[in-house]
Design an enzyme around this catalytic site. Structure first.
Site, short mmCIF file in Angstrom:
data_model
loop_
_atom_site.label_atom_id
_atom_site.label_comp_id
_atom_site.label_asym_id
_atom_site.label_seq_id
_atom_site.Cartn_x
_atom_site.Cartn_y
_atom_site.Cartn_z
N GLY A 69 0.81 -1.21 0.00
CA GLY A 69 0.00 0.00 0.00
C GLY A 69 0.84 1.26 0.00
O GLY A 69 0.53 2.25 -0.69
N ASP A 70 1.93 1.24 0.75
CA ASP A 70 2.83 2.39 0.79
C ASP A 70 3.51 2.61 -0.55
O ASP A 70 3.58 3.73 -1.06
CB ASP A 70 3.90 2.18 1.86
CG ASP A 70 3.39 2.44 3.27
OD1 ASP A 70 2.63 3.40 3.45
OD2 ASP A 70 3.74 1.67 4.17
N THR A 71 4.05 1.54 -1.13
CA THR A 71 4.82 1.71 -2.36
C THR A 71 3.93 2.07 -3.54
O THR A 71 4.34 2.84 -4.42
CB THR A 71 5.64 0.45 -2.67
OG1 THR A 71 4.81 -0.70 -2.62
CG2 THR A 71 6.75 0.28 -1.65
#
Length: 401
Positions: free
Chosen positions: A172-174
């Site tokens: 989700g972050d990347t």
């Protein structure tokens, strides 16, 4: 490190990074790899927590060394108004600001979009948060695990008879980082080429996940269909699955186009299935998924992985083994494409790091240096806005930097 003299595509672009951990900093990292001058502002009290996440060498995370390549570290205690003024002075010299604080945090410090855009009307500001800068959930704390759940990814990941599972990285972050970079470059292009004004880019972690969920919502809206967990199979696209081999290894086989399907069936000795009119197209094969998977499994279980891969490569059928870190590190294709890059840590310890993606033919990205020491570039960067050594010493004594 790569010492090529070629110019980089983002040379001359200055980025101020306000934030920590993954989503905002990884977006800045990608810009730094292609020539942007990224000034990472960190708290003097320990800096980015990523410095001590996962495996450490002499107290510093290898992840930090990798993700913070080519960045300059400047320490500023943003709780102090003098530090915030320095940050504003730096923003005047910048093209892009990237931040991933919870919405409202920078506004409390008078470093929000309205404040910074008055200082620099052409500014592009990338704002990464769990739920975005608006909406009823905007004040909630958000991390990748929550975003992957809300965005629909967790529900469809795993096996139907078990609880949903996570992907082994902070996806989700990347994903949010990638959308942040896309947004930054779009906004920068709009300003520099179309002569448009500056703008902010609002990236929500859950939306970055949701954006890659393919036909999830149209299928529900049009047919009331809720996609479920299907383990290693690719729902409705047949055959595409993970199959066991005789030696206990597993092979991924993607025989899902009509031509590839026929070649696969001939390769496993099932010409009857290759020529069966029921299976000529994917929609017909999808109605008989188990039959086809059973036929493939019966074949793979008779052979070791190496033989299976050789046979399928000979038949031009997409297939592969499941790589561990050791497999990746030793793979000749990774090496040939410069995806495993040697580096040396400050104490001389040799460590390999991942290569740079994407690959540009004329202005490829490169690693100039690994993640810096906390505050390593404070004097250099602040000197560029007129803060000399004596003033810097006073600010350090007062806890401002």
């Amino acid at each position: 490190m790569n010492d090529t003299a070629k110019s980089l595509p983002l040379q001359g672009v200055r980025v101020i990074e306000l934030g920590a951990l993954i989503a905002g900093p990884y977006a800045a990292a990608l810009l730094a790899q292609f020539g942007a001058e990224v000034i990472k502002i960190e708290s003097p009290d320990g800096g980015d927590p990523l410095r001590t996440w996962r495996k450490l060498h002499d107290g510093t995370s290898l992840w930090w060394y990798s993700q913070s390549r080519n960045k300059k570290s400047v320490t500023l205690n943003l709780k102090d108004p003098r530090a915030r003024q320095i940050a504003c002075d730096l923003v005047r010299t910048a093209d892009i600001v990237i931040e991933n604080f919870r919405p409202g945090t920078l506004e409390k410090w008078r470093l929000g979009w309205e404040d910074l855009s008055r200082i620099k009307p052409s500014l592009v500001m990338v704002r990464v948060s769990g739920y975005g800068q608006s909406g009823p959930y905007k004040d909630r704390p958000g991390f990748a695990a929550i975003a992957e759940s809300m965005g629909g990814l967790r529900y469809v990941t795993g096996y139907p008879d078990r609880p949903p599972v996570r992907v082994g990285v902070s996806l989700g972050d990347t994903l949010a980082s990638l959308y942040g970079v896309i947004g930054a470059l779009l906004a920068l292009y709009h300003h520099k080429v179309n002569r448009g004004k500056g703008q902010f880019v609002d990236v929500a972690l859950y939306e970055a996940v949701f954006a890659v969920m393919e036909s999830l919502i149209p299928e529900f809206s049009g047919f009331g269909h809720v996609r479920e967990r299907t383990g290693a199979a690719l729902p409705g696209i047949v055959p595409s699955n993970t199959y066991p081999c005789r030696d206990g290894a597993y092979v991924i086989i993607a025989g899902n186009s009509d031509g590839i399907y026929k070649r696969l069936m001939h390769a496993i000795g099932r010409p009857d299935l290759a020529e069966d009119p029921r299976f000529a197209r994917n929609d017909g094969r999808a109605q008989h998924t188990q039959l086809l998977d059973d036929a493939i499994t019966a074949w793979t279980m008779q052979h070791d992985l190496s033989h299976v891969l050789a046979m399928l490569e000979g038949a031009d059928v997409p297939s592969g083994r499941i790589y561990t870190a050791a497999d990746i590190h030793d793979d000749p294709h990774y090496r040939a494409r410069d995806m495993i890059q040697p580096a040396v840590l400050p104490d001389g310890h040799a460590v390999d790091f991942p290569g740079i993606v994407p690959k540009l033919s004329e202005t490829p990205g490169r690693t100039e240096w690994l993640g810096p020491r906390l505050g390593e570039h404070t004097a250099q960067v602040l000197a560029s806005i007129g803060i000399g050594s004596q003033a810097l010493a006073e600010l350090k004594t007062q806890g401002v930097v």
